[in-house]
Design a protein around this motif. Sequence first.
Motif, PDB file in Angstrom:
ATOM      1  N   PHE A   1       0.809  -1.210  -0.078  1.00 48.37           N
ATOM      2  CA  PHE A   1      -0.107   0.045  -0.078  1.00 48.37           C
ATOM      3  C   PHE A   1       0.820   1.374  -0.089  1.00 48.37           C
ATOM      4  N   GLN A   2       0.657   2.087  -0.843  1.00 49.56           N
ATOM      5  CA  GLN A   2       1.373   3.453  -1.219  1.00 49.56           C
ATOM      6  C   GLN A   2       0.559   4.661  -0.388  1.00 49.56           C
ATOM      7  N   ALA A   3       0.862   5.015   0.749  1.00 56.03           N
ATOM      8  CA  ALA A   3       0.209   6.233   1.228  1.00 56.03           C
ATOM      9  C   ALA A   3       0.737   7.606   1.127  1.00 56.03           C
ATOM     10  N   GLU A   4      -0.023   8.555   1.404  1.00 57.52           N
ATOM     11  CA  GLU A   4       0.414   9.722   1.485  1.00 57.52           C
ATOM     12  C   GLU A   4       1.538  10.145   2.747  1.00 57.52           C
ATOM     13  N   PRO A   5       2.452  10.971   2.311  1.00 52.55           N
ATOM     14  CA  PRO A   5       3.266  11.573   3.313  1.00 52.55           C
ATOM     15  C   PRO A   5       2.455  12.280   4.505  1.00 52.55           C
TER      16      PRO A   5
ATOM     17  N   ALA B   1       5.995  -9.343  -3.229  1.00 55.98           N
ATOM     18  CA  ALA B   1       4.928  -8.384  -3.353  1.00 55.98           C
ATOM     19  C   ALA B   1       4.521  -8.599  -4.691  1.00 55.98           C
ATOM     20  N   TYR B   2       3.149  -8.756  -5.057  1.00 55.55           N
ATOM     21  CA  TYR B   2       2.524  -8.925  -5.989  1.00 55.55           C
ATOM     22  C   TYR B   2       1.399  -7.792  -6.281  1.00 55.55           C
ATOM     23  N   VAL B   3       0.763  -6.898  -5.564  1.00 54.81           N
ATOM     24  CA  VAL B   3      -0.077  -5.972  -5.648  1.00 54.81           C
ATOM     25  C   VAL B   3       0.433  -4.604  -5.229  1.00 54.81           C
ATOM     26  N   LEU B   4       0.412  -3.669  -5.913  1.00 50.17           N
ATOM     27  CA  LEU B   4       0.555  -2.372  -5.680  1.00 50.17           C
ATOM     28  C   LEU B   4      -0.587  -1.697  -5.366  1.00 50.17           C
ATOM     29  N   ALA B   5      -1.109  -1.272  -4.351  1.00 53.35           N
ATOM     30  CA  ALA B   5      -2.511  -0.689  -4.079  1.00 53.35           C
ATOM     31  C   ALA B   5      -1.905   0.974  -3.495  1.00 53.35           C
ATOM     32  N   THR B   6      -2.051   1.902  -4.842  1.00 52.05           N
ATOM     33  CA  THR B   6      -1.864   3.135  -4.341  1.00 52.05           C
ATOM     34  C   THR B   6      -2.886   3.963  -4.113  1.00 52.05           C
ATOM     35  N   ILE B   7      -2.822   4.760  -3.015  1.00 50.05           N
ATOM     36  CA  ILE B   7      -3.820   5.557  -2.526  1.00 50.05           C
ATOM     37  C   ILE B   7      -3.352   7.068  -2.764  1.00 50.05           C
ATOM     38  N   ALA B   8      -2.071   7.153  -2.864  1.00 48.45           N
ATOM     39  CA  ALA B   8      -1.292   8.614  -3.106  1.00 48.45           C
ATOM     40  C   ALA B   8      -1.586   8.726  -4.685  1.00 48.45           C
ATOM     41  N   ASN B   9      -1.949  10.130  -4.791  1.00 50.35           N
ATOM     42  CA  ASN B   9      -2.085  10.525  -6.188  1.00 50.35           C
ATOM     43  C   ASN B   9      -0.788  11.001  -6.855  1.00 50.35           C
ATOM     44  N   ARG B  10      -0.398  10.278  -7.521  1.00 53.21           N
ATOM     45  CA  ARG B  10       1.176  10.477  -8.210  1.00 53.21           C
ATOM     46  C   ARG B  10       0.919  10.995  -9.683  1.00 53.21           C
ATOM     47  N   THR B  11       1.527  11.968  -9.938  1.00 51.80           N
ATOM     48  CA  THR B  11       1.496  12.465 -11.304  1.00 51.80           C
ATOM     49  C   THR B  11       2.858  12.391 -12.092  1.00 51.80           C
ATOM     50  N   SER B  12       3.776  12.037 -11.416  1.00 49.23           N
ATOM     51  CA  SER B  12       5.184  11.951 -12.049  1.00 49.23           C
ATOM     52  C   SER B  12       5.471  10.577 -12.769  1.00 49.23           C
ATOM     53  N   ALA B  13       5.662  10.437 -13.868  1.00 46.31           N
ATOM     54  CA  ALA B  13       5.964   9.070 -14.588  1.00 46.31           C
ATOM     55  C   ALA B  13       6.921   8.447 -13.945  1.00 46.31           C
ATOM     56  N   VAL B  14       8.005   9.105 -13.354  1.00 38.21           N
ATOM     57  CA  VAL B  14       9.141   8.575 -12.737  1.00 38.21           C
ATOM     58  C   VAL B  14       8.815   8.099 -11.267  1.00 38.21           C
ATOM     59  N   ASP B  15       8.092   8.761 -10.634  1.00 38.35           N
ATOM     60  CA  ASP B  15       7.385   8.168  -9.258  1.00 38.35           C
ATOM     61  C   ASP B  15       6.795   7.019  -9.612  1.00 38.35           C
ATOM     62  N   VAL B  16       5.909   6.736 -10.666  1.00 41.33           N
ATOM     63  CA  VAL B  16       5.188   5.746 -10.592  1.00 41.33           C
ATOM     64  C   VAL B  16       5.848   4.550 -11.023  1.00 41.33           C
TER      65      VAL B  16
END
Length: 169
Positions: free
Chosen positions: A54-58, A123-138
């Motif tokens: 799970f990817q959360a926001e800072p 780790a099979y599933v990335l569940a991202t709650i964070a709103n990422r706009t940078s292609a590099v971050d993703v």
Amino acid sequence: LKKENMVKLPVIVYNRPSHNDVFMDAITMRNKLEVQAKREREKTGRYIRPIVLFQAEPKGNDTTTFDKVKKNLMDVSIPESQIAIKTADKNELRGVNLLAEDCPIRYIITINALKEGWDCPFAYVLATIANRTSAVDVEQILGRILRLPYTARSESDVLNLSYVITSSN
């Protein structure tokens, strides 16, 4: 890397309308993968315990922080022993062998896994709650779920893939 059985490809991406949908779909997906992993073990003897990242926001943002993600998981009856937080400031994975059969962890909450320096082939599933706009971050966070366990393809196709579930625009 795919030819050498080092990565889980392709990546299947699901975009959901809400954070709640991301949570529930990630839990459901992980449970289905674990059922398949148990079937695979009966055939091959190889142990796999699928994990959701799970990817959360800072902290500091008025959004879904790692504390909120953990609370949401526990609110749907995920045992605390199955949840670990791995951030730059909080490392509940220190000294934990994620590949060990007696390791209960099925959910890891992170903010920026690349900077936090962890990797796990379960780790099979990335569940991202964070709103990422940078292609590099993703691309960087996606790399945390690509490694194929045992550098060997599974008999079950679903265990040879990576999954992303997001509500990010």
